[in-house]
Design a protein around this motif. Structure first.
Motif, PDB file in Angstrom:
ATOM      1  N   SER A  17      22.254   1.421  34.427  1.00  7.78           N
ATOM      2  CA  SER A  17      23.141   2.377  33.769  1.00  7.78           C
ATOM      3  C   SER A  17      22.929   3.780  34.358  1.00  7.78           C
ATOM      4  N   MET A  18      23.756   4.703  33.914  1.00 14.43           N
ATOM      5  CA  MET A  18      23.666   6.071  34.421  1.00 14.43           C
ATOM      6  C   MET A  18      22.335   6.711  34.030  1.00 14.43           C
ATOM      7  N   LEU A  19      21.853   6.461  32.841  1.00 14.65           N
ATOM      8  CA  LEU A  19      20.583   7.033  32.386  1.00 14.65           C
ATOM      9  C   LEU A  19      19.429   6.526  33.238  1.00 14.65           C
ATOM     10  N   GLN A  20      19.431   5.202  33.563  1.00 15.84           N
ATOM     11  CA  GLN A  20      18.361   4.649  34.400  1.00 15.84           C
ATOM     12  C   GLN A  20      18.383   5.263  35.806  1.00 15.84           C
ATOM     13  N   ARG A  21      19.601   5.485  36.313  1.00 19.15           N
ATOM     14  CA  ARG A  21      19.683   6.099  37.640  1.00 19.15           C
ATOM     15  C   ARG A  21      19.123   7.521  37.635  1.00 19.15           C
ATOM     16  N   ILE A  22      19.448   8.286  36.593  1.00 18.89           N
ATOM     17  CA  ILE A  22      18.942   9.670  36.505  1.00 18.89           C
ATOM     18  C   ILE A  22      17.429   9.684  36.396  1.00 18.89           C
ATOM     19  N   ILE A  23      16.863   8.739  35.611  1.00 17.59           N
ATOM     20  CA  ILE A  23      15.398   8.680  35.480  1.00 17.59           C
ATOM     21  C   ILE A  23      14.756   8.358  36.818  1.00 17.59           C
ATOM     22  N   LEU A  24      15.331   7.425  37.571  1.00  9.83           N
ATOM     23  CA  LEU A  24      14.772   7.061  38.869  1.00  9.83           C
ATOM     24  C   LEU A  24      14.830   8.253  39.839  1.00  9.83           C
ATOM     25  N   ILE A  25      15.956   8.954  39.852  1.00  9.35           N
ATOM     26  CA  ILE A  25      16.080  10.118  40.750  1.00  9.35           C
ATOM     27  C   ILE A  25      15.065  11.196  40.372  1.00  9.35           C
ATOM     28  N   GLY A  26      14.841  11.413  39.064  1.00  9.92           N
ATOM     29  CA  GLY A  26      13.868  12.409  38.621  1.00  9.92           C
ATOM     30  C   GLY A  26      12.457  12.055  39.058  1.00  9.92           C
TER      31      GLY A  26
END
Length: 568
Positions: A20-29
């Motif tokens: 999901s979008m939230l998981q992608r943002i966490i990975l990028i962070g």
């Protein structure tokens, strides 16, 4: 391997598409945080570590301020810890700074710059430790001397003799240094730099004295033989004094020239000669002065002096008085025994005498002042001479034109500098130099005409060229005016002739028309059938239309006539 990479990339894409979008943002962070941590780690690990200048703190605040100020003068970044430890960027900088501070005696007392290299090792013997310490000292002294900007290479040899039981048999420590100066360096002639190297050796090597240090250059010339280079130092001192005198002369010359040229212009004041005689010797003068004792000082604001002064005051006083009158009588003892009176007083026996003696001793105290002053080099005498040129004035005739001489040049008159201006210039120079007649200063202001033949020749050439141009322009304008007037006259004459011709033609046309009309009228009266040509009829119709139009629209006809006249 390529197949593995393709599978890995495919697997990552598949996972990325499922997240999901939230998981992608966490990975990028997380990735960004890891990269920032790695960059910070490399930055901290690659930053230079500070090196202590001395292995002990500098507790003397004045000495600490002097050391920091001297390091800042070299443009080197320095850090002082809260416990007064001095630190610099790296070891190379520390060596250079130590060398500078050693040369200027800015070293904390009791500090040992080499103890930082003393690393105990229980597996080594005392002899090995001693040899290693000596090698470390030699190597570090070599590195310190080599870090000087004026030296390209150096070799240091230090001899530590064996310790003897008796001090009288102990041989001293000796050191020999061979330096190779860089091209253009003045270290071989600069005594202060050589003394700095010598102080570094004395501070680094225990028991080393000046007599046992030999510093030579690569040619074998002894550099620290200061007794033999006294003559060279004297020559250098003379050169420095001469440069100082020249700088003082230049300062006064620029000051006076700028003032005079601002008044008389730079073209009139060109040359100024100044010579300053200075006593460069340093003197210690002691003056003893006696002055009255002030009992009451002068009251401020009064127009008169109401102070009370005494030349002296009495500190102690003694007086004595002796009187003697009458005959002197000295008994001589029993009969038959010679008395003890001296012969000189025996001769005065039974003589009448009178003596009066008074003694008065009085000790007075006065004010005394003893002044000791060190007099630096001062000016003995100043000699200045300056030449101020006069002015040249053109001569004119009665008509206001410059007078031209027989040789084709303009006549001029030289106006010399007035005595008042000379005195004013002399006063200005005296004030600028602090003139002192008792010192023997001399100021001369002269007025000699400067050779300006070339300048006058250029001015004459420019004047005649300008006059020639003016004449040419005047002739051209006169010809142009005549041509214009002739054209205007020709135009006026031609217009007048054209006007008269038109009037004559109009008059002739009117006469012919009148004759024609009268003939027609007569023919009509007689009943004769008159045939009119087509041209005559057209002309009559046109004339009748013009007359009708002039009656109906007079303004348009007037405008049409004006247009015809302007076109003609």
């Amino acid at each position: 391997m390529n197949e593995f990479l393709r599978k890995l990339i495919g697997r990552v894409k598949e996972l990325w598409g499922r997240w999901s979008m939230l998981q992608r943002i966490i990975l990028i962070g997380i990735v960004v945080a890891v990269l920032i941590g790695i960059i910070a780690l490399f930055g901290v690990s690659s930053s230079p570590s500070m090196v202590m200048l001395y292995n002990r703190p500098v507790n003397d605040e004045a000495l600490l301020d002097d050391i920091v100020r001297r390091i800042n003068e070299e443009g080197i970044e320095v850090y002082v810890s809260p416990t007064n430890y001095i630190q610099v960027a790296d070891a190379k900088t520390a060596k250079r700074v130590r060398m500078i501070l050693f040369a200027e005696d800015l070293v904390p007392k009791g500090s040992n710059p080499w103890s930082i290299f003393d690393k105990p090792d229980w597996s080594k013997t005392d002899f090995e430790r001693k040899v290693n310490l000596q090698r470390a000292q030699t190597r570090l002294v070599t590195d310190h001397i080599k870090s000087i900007d004026d030296i390209s290479d150096v070799k240091v040899n230090i001899v530590w003799p064996e310790k003897m039981l008796f001090r009288s048999e102990q041989k001293p420590v000796s050191a020999s240094v061979i330096i190779r100066p860089k091209h253009g360096s003045d270290i071989a002639q600069n005594r202060k730099k050589i003394e700095g190297i010598q102080k570094l050796l004395k501070f680094a090597i225990e028991g080393l004295i000046d007599e046992n240090i030999v510093i030579t250059d690569h040619t074998g010339f002894v550099l620290n033989d200061f007794d033999n280079i006294a003559e060279a130092d004297q020559q250098g001192l003379i050169e420095r004094r001469a440069k100082f005198i020249l700088s003082e002369e230049k300062k006064y010359r620029d000051l006076i020239l700028s003032s005079l040229q601002h008044i008389y212009t730079a073209d009139r004041v060109r040359d100024l000669n100044i010579k300053i005689y200075m006593d460069m010797s340093k003197k210690v003068v002691e003056t003893e002065e006696y002055f009255p004792i002030t009992i009451r000082p002068r009251t401020p604001g009064l127009s008169y002096d109401d102070s009370e002064l005494l030349k002296s005051i009495t500190r102690s006083q003694s007086s004595s008085e002796t009187k003697w009158e009458g005959t002197g009588y000295n008994p001589e003892g029993p009969a038959g025994v010679e008395g003890q009176t001296p012969p000189a007083f025996r001769d005065m026996n039974n003589l009448y005498g009178r003596m009066t003696q008074e003694t008065n001793t009085q000790n007075e105290e006065i004010n005394r002042r003893v002044i000791q002053e060190d007099r630096n080099p001062q000016i003995d005498r100043v000699s200045i001479s300056v030449n101020i040129d006069g002015t040249w004035k053109m001569k004119y005739d009665e008509k206001g034109k410059p007078i031209v001489l027989a040789d084709g040049s303009l006549d001029r008159e030289y106006v010399p500098l007035s005595p008042e201006d000379k005195r004013a210039a002399e006063l200005l120079i005296r004030s600028a130099i602090g003139f002192s007649q008792s010192r023997g200063d001399t100021v001369e202001v002269t007025n000699m005409a400067v050779d300006r033949r070339k300048q006058h020749g250029d001015e004459d050439t420019a004047y005649f060229r300008k006059k020639q141009v003016q004449t040419t322009v005047l002739v051209f304008l006169s010809g142009l005016t005549i041509l214009l007037v002739s054209f205007i006259l020709f135009r006026m004459v031609s217009r007048e002739m054209e006007r008269r011709r038109r009037i004559a033609e109009d008059e002739r046309s009117r006469r012919e028309q009148a004759i024609r009309e009268s003939a027609i009228a007569q023919a009509e009266e007689e009943g004769v059938d008159v045939s009119i040509s087509v041209e005559e009829r057209t002309r009559m119709e046109l004339l009748e239309s013009v007359l009708n139009m002039a009656k109906e629209h007079p303004e348009d006809c007037a405008q049409l006539i004006r247009t015809w006249l302007l076109e003609e």
